[in-house]
Write a protein that holds these residues in place. Structure first.
Motif, PDB file in Angstrom:
ATOM      1  N   LEU A   1       0.834  -1.203   0.000  1.00 12.61           N
ATOM      2  CA  LEU A   1       0.000   0.000   0.000  1.00 12.61           C
ATOM      3  C   LEU A   1       0.868   1.252   0.000  1.00 12.61           C
ATOM      4  N   TYR A   2       1.935   1.230   0.786  1.00 17.37           N
ATOM      5  CA  TYR A   2       2.855   2.366   0.822  1.00 17.37           C
ATOM      6  C   TYR A   2       3.465   2.620  -0.555  1.00 17.37           C
ATOM      7  N   GLU A   3       3.836   1.543  -1.225  1.00 24.10           N
ATOM      8  CA  GLU A   3       4.419   1.674  -2.565  1.00 24.10           C
ATOM      9  C   GLU A   3       3.390   2.163  -3.583  1.00 24.10           C
ATOM     10  N   ALA A   4       2.129   1.783  -3.400  1.00 22.23           N
ATOM     11  CA  ALA A   4       1.069   2.193  -4.334  1.00 22.23           C
ATOM     12  C   ALA A   4       0.641   3.638  -4.102  1.00 22.23           C
ATOM     13  N   LEU A   5       0.937   4.168  -2.931  1.00 24.83           N
ATOM     14  CA  LEU A   5       0.574   5.550  -2.589  1.00 24.83           C
ATOM     15  C   LEU A   5       1.846   6.356  -2.347  1.00 24.83           C
ATOM     16  N   PRO A   6       2.524   6.767  -3.405  1.00 26.04           N
ATOM     17  CA  PRO A   6       3.810   7.437  -3.251  1.00 26.04           C
ATOM     18  C   PRO A   6       3.706   8.836  -2.644  1.00 26.04           C
ATOM     19  N   ASP A   7       2.514   9.434  -2.658  1.00 24.53           N
ATOM     20  CA  ASP A   7       2.348  10.780  -2.114  1.00 24.53           C
ATOM     21  C   ASP A   7       2.408  10.714  -0.589  1.00 24.53           C
TER      22      ASP A   7
ATOM     23  N   MET B   1      -2.289  10.587   5.945  1.00 28.02           N
ATOM     24  CA  MET B   1      -3.715  10.484   6.287  1.00 28.02           C
ATOM     25  C   MET B   1      -4.057   9.080   6.765  1.00 28.02           C
ATOM     26  N   LEU B   2      -3.310   8.102   6.263  1.00 27.13           N
ATOM     27  CA  LEU B   2      -3.572   6.716   6.641  1.00 27.13           C
ATOM     28  C   LEU B   2      -2.776   6.307   7.873  1.00 27.13           C
ATOM     29  N   SER B   3      -1.536   6.606   7.896  1.00 28.28           N
ATOM     30  CA  SER B   3      -0.557   6.237   8.920  1.00 28.28           C
ATOM     31  C   SER B   3      -0.320   4.728   9.008  1.00 28.28           C
ATOM     32  N   LYS B   4      -1.312   3.943   8.689  1.00 34.24           N
ATOM     33  CA  LYS B   4      -1.155   2.498   8.564  1.00 34.24           C
ATOM     34  C   LYS B   4      -2.300   2.000   7.694  1.00 34.24           C
TER      35      LYS B   4
ATOM     36  N   THR C   1     -10.970   2.953   2.583  1.00 37.65           N
ATOM     37  CA  THR C   1     -12.289   3.060   1.959  1.00 37.65           C
ATOM     38  C   THR C   1     -12.770   4.503   1.936  1.00 37.65           C
ATOM     39  N   SER C   2     -12.549   5.228   3.017  1.00 37.18           N
ATOM     40  CA  SER C   2     -12.946   6.640   3.072  1.00 37.18           C
ATOM     41  C   SER C   2     -12.198   7.469   2.033  1.00 37.18           C
ATOM     42  N   LEU C   3     -10.901   7.227   1.885  1.00 39.40           N
ATOM     43  CA  LEU C   3     -10.114   7.976   0.902  1.00 39.40           C
ATOM     44  C   LEU C   3     -10.557   7.659  -0.531  1.00 39.40           C
ATOM     45  N   ILE C   4     -11.005   6.435  -0.762  1.00 39.22           N
ATOM     46  CA  ILE C   4     -11.528   6.076  -2.086  1.00 39.22           C
ATOM     47  C   ILE C   4     -12.837   6.816  -2.329  1.00 39.22           C
ATOM     48  N   LYS C   5     -13.712   6.821  -1.336  1.00 37.80           N
ATOM     49  CA  LYS C   5     -15.005   7.506  -1.476  1.00 37.80           C
ATOM     50  C   LYS C   5     -14.826   9.006  -1.691  1.00 37.80           C
TER      51      LYS C   5
ATOM     52  N   VAL D   1      -9.686  10.717  -3.079  1.00 36.30           N
ATOM     53  CA  VAL D   1      -8.305  11.108  -2.817  1.00 36.30           C
ATOM     54  C   VAL D   1      -7.373  10.098  -3.476  1.00 36.30           C
ATOM     55  N   ILE D   2      -7.774   8.828  -3.433  1.00 37.72           N
ATOM     56  CA  ILE D   2      -7.038   7.773  -4.125  1.00 37.72           C
ATOM     57  C   ILE D   2      -8.043   6.977  -4.961  1.00 37.72           C
ATOM     58  N   SER D   3      -7.532   6.264  -5.963  1.00 42.62           N
ATOM     59  CA  SER D   3      -8.429   5.458  -6.789  1.00 42.62           C
ATOM     60  C   SER D   3      -8.326   3.996  -6.387  1.00 42.62           C
ATOM     61  N   GLU D   4      -9.400   3.286  -6.603  1.00 37.09           N
ATOM     62  CA  GLU D   4      -9.405   1.862  -6.299  1.00 37.09           C
ATOM     63  C   GLU D   4      -8.399   1.127  -7.181  1.00 37.09           C
ATOM     64  N   GLU D   5      -8.235   1.609  -8.394  1.00 37.28           N
ATOM     65  CA  GLU D   5      -7.286   1.010  -9.338  1.00 37.28           C
ATOM     66  C   GLU D   5      -5.849   1.096  -8.807  1.00 37.28           C
TER      67      GLU D   5
END
Length: 115
Positions: free
Chosen positions: A63-69, A75-78, A85-89, A92-96
């Motif tokens: 997940l860390y590698e998929a979210l380089p920002d 916002m996640l911290s872990k 799920t909240s960030l997808i809704k 902020v991030i895409s499910e893809e």
């Protein structure tokens, strides 16, 4: 204060014992339903229902590698499934972008209601 701390300790011990008993009973009820091949049973005055649910278990590193920002990662911290799920809704991030960062786990929820 000594009395309050003592009571708190005793209640926590009771809670552990009750949770252990609930876990054992839950397992027995689920096994019985599985043996009967039923997801809903009426037993005496009670209705037992098994609900299958799929949960995502994230791999922190993937997940860390998929979210380089770094801002998004802060916002996640872990890898908390509800935060992801909240960030997808919130778009902020895409499910893809997180497609390969989790595995699906099937769990069985038990519901027991009085008729």
């Amino acid at each position: 204060m000594d009395k309050i701390v003592k009571q708190y300790y005793q209640l926590k011990q009771q809670q552990k014992e009750i949770e252990q008993q609930l876990s054992e009973l839950r397992g027995e009820i689920i096994n019985h339903c599985n043996e009967q091949g039923a997801s809903t049973l009426e037993i005496g005055n009670y209705k037992v229902k098994l609900v299958q649910q799929e949960r995502k278990e994230f791999d922190d590193q993937k997940l860390y590698e998929a979210l380089p920002d770094p801002e998004v990662w802060r916002m996640l911290s872990k890898a908390d499934p509800s935060k992801v799920t909240s960030l997808i809704k919130l778009k902020v991030i895409s499910e893809e972008s997180i497609r390969n960062t989790f595995s699906l786990k099937n769990i069985t929820l038990l519901q027991v209601d009085k008729k």
